[in-house]
Scaffold this active site. Structure first.
Site, mmCIF file in Angstrom:
data_model
loop_
_atom_site.group_PDB
_atom_site.id
_atom_site.type_symbol
_atom_site.label_atom_id
_atom_site.label_comp_id
_atom_site.label_asym_id
_atom_site.label_seq_id
_atom_site.Cartn_x
_atom_site.Cartn_y
_atom_site.Cartn_z
ATOM 1 N N HIS A 101 -24.511 -2.857 -12.859
ATOM 2 C CA HIS A 101 -24.999 -4.191 -13.220
ATOM 3 C C HIS A 101 -26.341 -4.374 -12.505
ATOM 4 C CE1 HIS A 101 -20.542 -4.806 -13.038
ATOM 5 N NE2 HIS A 101 -20.698 -5.727 -13.967
ATOM 6 N N ASP A 104 -25.974 -5.211 -8.911
ATOM 7 C CA ASP A 104 -25.505 -4.148 -8.000
ATOM 8 C C ASP A 104 -26.676 -3.441 -7.340
ATOM 9 O OD1 ASP A 104 -23.047 -4.661 -9.197
ATOM 10 O OD2 ASP A 104 -23.184 -2.928 -10.553
ATOM 11 N N ASP A 296 -12.974 2.158 -19.511
ATOM 12 C CA ASP A 296 -12.973 1.949 -18.069
ATOM 13 C C ASP A 296 -11.590 2.363 -17.603
ATOM 14 O OD1 ASP A 296 -15.537 1.068 -17.905
ATOM 15 O OD2 ASP A 296 -15.060 -0.976 -17.262
ATOM 16 N N ASP A 309 -7.592 -2.792 -10.180
ATOM 17 C CA ASP A 309 -8.650 -1.774 -10.295
ATOM 18 C C ASP A 309 -8.420 -0.558 -9.407
ATOM 19 O OD1 ASP A 309 -10.389 -2.984 -12.220
ATOM 20 O OD2 ASP A 309 -11.138 -4.359 -10.696
ATOM 21 N N ASP A 339 -13.728 2.239 -13.420
ATOM 22 C CA ASP A 339 -13.920 0.870 -12.933
ATOM 23 C C ASP A 339 -12.801 0.640 -11.923
ATOM 24 O OD1 ASP A 339 -14.726 -1.647 -12.483
ATOM 25 O OD2 ASP A 339 -14.694 -2.315 -14.567
HETATM 26 C C1 XUL Z 1 -14.184 -6.759 -14.546
HETATM 27 C C2 XUL Z 1 -14.771 -5.546 -15.149
HETATM 28 C C3 XUL Z 1 -16.252 -5.433 -15.046
HETATM 29 C C4 XUL Z 1 -16.903 -4.791 -16.231
HETATM 30 C C5 XUL Z 1 -18.407 -4.778 -16.150
HETATM 31 O O1 XUL Z 1 -12.804 -6.808 -14.620
HETATM 32 O O2 XUL Z 1 -14.085 -4.690 -15.644
HETATM 33 O O3 XUL Z 1 -16.530 -4.724 -13.882
HETATM 34 O O4 XUL Z 1 -16.483 -3.485 -16.409
HETATM 35 O O5 XUL Z 1 -18.938 -6.037 -15.972
HETATM 36 CO CO CO Z 2 -14.504 -2.819 -16.544
#
Ligand code: XUL
Ligand code: CO
Length: 439
Positions: A101, A104, A296, A309, A339
């Site tokens: 992002h 980041d 992800d 996560d 992710d």
């Molecule tokens: C949040 C998520 C984010 C997106 C990118 O749950 O998954 O990190 O992948 O904004």
């Molecule tokens: Co994500």
């Protein structure tokens, strides 16, 4: 010379199953050729910048636990030190891609112009690091959820000035992603939803979100960005309800607004679970709708009910996900982005290596299992047999619309149809899956 962050300086080796070293791959050999492509090309791993380099170990009850040298201030020098450490991590892991992002990689400039200047300077820095390391960008994205201006959403904010600020930010991030040769651009609408319906105009928000996504698609064409635009569904959290709830919801939205040719989906394991679906369900549905883009990869702690996560550690779960990806033809421009983040007590930088090594090995095993499931063919054969009737005359007539209800009723009566149920054979199918080994 910056102090050494990790305990190794050479890339993580592939040691094979018997390998004794802790910092070694046991199952993922990036150079291994499978079906004419290397494992690195099949899996297209990406390391995410935010969890690995930016998240300081906070949770809703506690402050930072990690102590990284670049956390000391918000300067450009620290942002560059963080970027250098990021590329050291990517290179040690031999990860072909990363994702980021804007927030980041650059310090917040305290306003649009300075934040933009910071991003531009950091884009040059990242470009130079990509050049020397060979690491590529799987996707870029804009953080439209952390800053307090986004407390009521970005595109769906009741204030059009916030919409404009967010749109301008996405323009800069898409431009930066294109400059860095990014293969995808992701939109995750972290706060595009509501906390209470009592202050929310659903129809207005839907219209705003559609306009926003059209703007992004138009800009992509204007600048000639060849990558995929991806939307990442998630049902809630931090909002109570998010407009991009799941694959089915996003698909309906895209079709409603003529956006289905512009966007594909980035599907996250933990988000699927929060929506009450399996990861493989979300992938299979996106494939069947022609909307699959990228994944992800993570897992949730099934007891906490929170998007935790965590790095994947179930070969079977990964196999079911990759099976659906392979059934649809594999990744195109997409890939496997982790992710995923460390646990809060895993404060040593080397823990980042252990986490990714475990995740990459688990994915490699899952991928190989999925491939064997496909090559074995029995699962697909049984699936085909289950629907075989539809390739007969009756099935074809029904689907083609050659029979109306009167004609169908006549046919059922005249032929004396009395269809008999057949076994769904779930246990047999599960045994086939269970008995196909990874090796
Ligand atoms: C949040 C998520 C984010 C997106 C990118 O749950 O998954 O990190 O992948 O904004
Ligand atoms: Co994500």
């Amino acid at each position: 010379m910056a102090e050494k962050l990790f305990s190794i300086t050479e890339p993580v080796p592939y040691a094979g199953k018997g390998g004794g070293e802790e910092l070694a791959f046991r199952h993922y050999d990036p150079e291994e050729v499978v079906d004419g492509k290397t494992m690195a090309e099949h899996l297209r791993f990406a390391v995410c910048y935010w969890h690995s380099l930016c998240w300081p170990g906070t949770d809703p009850f506690g402050g930072p636990t990690f102590d990284r040298p670049w956390f000391k201030d918000d300067s450009m020098a620290s942002a560059k030190a963080k970027a250098d450490a990021a590329f050291e991590l990517f290179s040690l892991l031999r990860a072909p891609f990363f994702c980021f992002h804007d927030a980041d990689v650059r310090p917040d400039g305290g306003g649009f112009a300075q934040s933009r200047a910071n991003l531009e300077e950091m884009t040059d820095h990242l470009g130079a690091l990509m050049e020397t390391s060979g690491v590529k960008l799987l996707w870029g994205t804009a953080n439209l959820f952390t800053h307090r201006r986004y407390q009521a959403g970005a595109a769906t904010n009741p204030d059009p000035e916030v919409f404009a600020y967010a749109a301008a930010t996405v323009k800069d991030c898409l431009d930066a992603t294109m400059r860095l040769g990014g293969e995808n651009y992701v939109l995750w609408g972290g706060r595009e939803g509501y906390e209470t319906l009592l202050n929310t105009d659903l129809a207005a928000e839907e219209k705003q979100l559609a306009r926003f996504l059209h703007l992004v698609a138009e800009h992509r064409h204007k600048i000639g960005f060849k990558g995929q635009l991806l939307i990442e569904p998630k049902p809630q959290e931090p909002t109570k309800h998010q407009h991009d709830f799941d694959v089915a919801t996003v698909s309906g939205f895209l079709h409603r607004h003529g956006l289905d040719k512009e966007y594909k989906l980035n599907i996250e394991a933990g988000h699927a679970f929060l929506a009450g679906h399996g990861f493989e369900h979300e992938i299979a549905l996106a494939q069947s709708l022609g909307l699959f883009g990228s994944i992800d990869m993570n897992r949730n702690d099934l007891l906490s009910g929170w998007d935790t996560d965590q790095f994947p550690n179930s070969v079977a779960a990964c196999a079911l996900a990759y099976y659906e990806i392979l059934r649809g033809g594999g990744f195109g421009a997409g890939g496997t982005n982790f992710d995923a983040k460390l646990r809060r007590q895993s404060i040593a930088p080397d823990d980042l290596l252990h986490a990714h090594i475990g995740g990459m090995d688990t994915c490699a095993r899952g991928f190989k299992l999925a491939r064997r499931m496909l090559a074995d063919g029995r699962l697909e054969q049984l699936r085909r047999e289950r629907y075989a009737g539809w390739s007969g005359e009756l099935g074809a007539d029904l689907l083609a619309g050659r029979l109306d209800l009167d004609a169908i009723a006549k046919l059922v009566a005249e032929r004396g149809l009395d269809p008999q149920p057949k076994s769904g054979r779930q246990e047999l199918l599960e045994n086939i899956f269970g008995n196909i080994s990874v090796e």
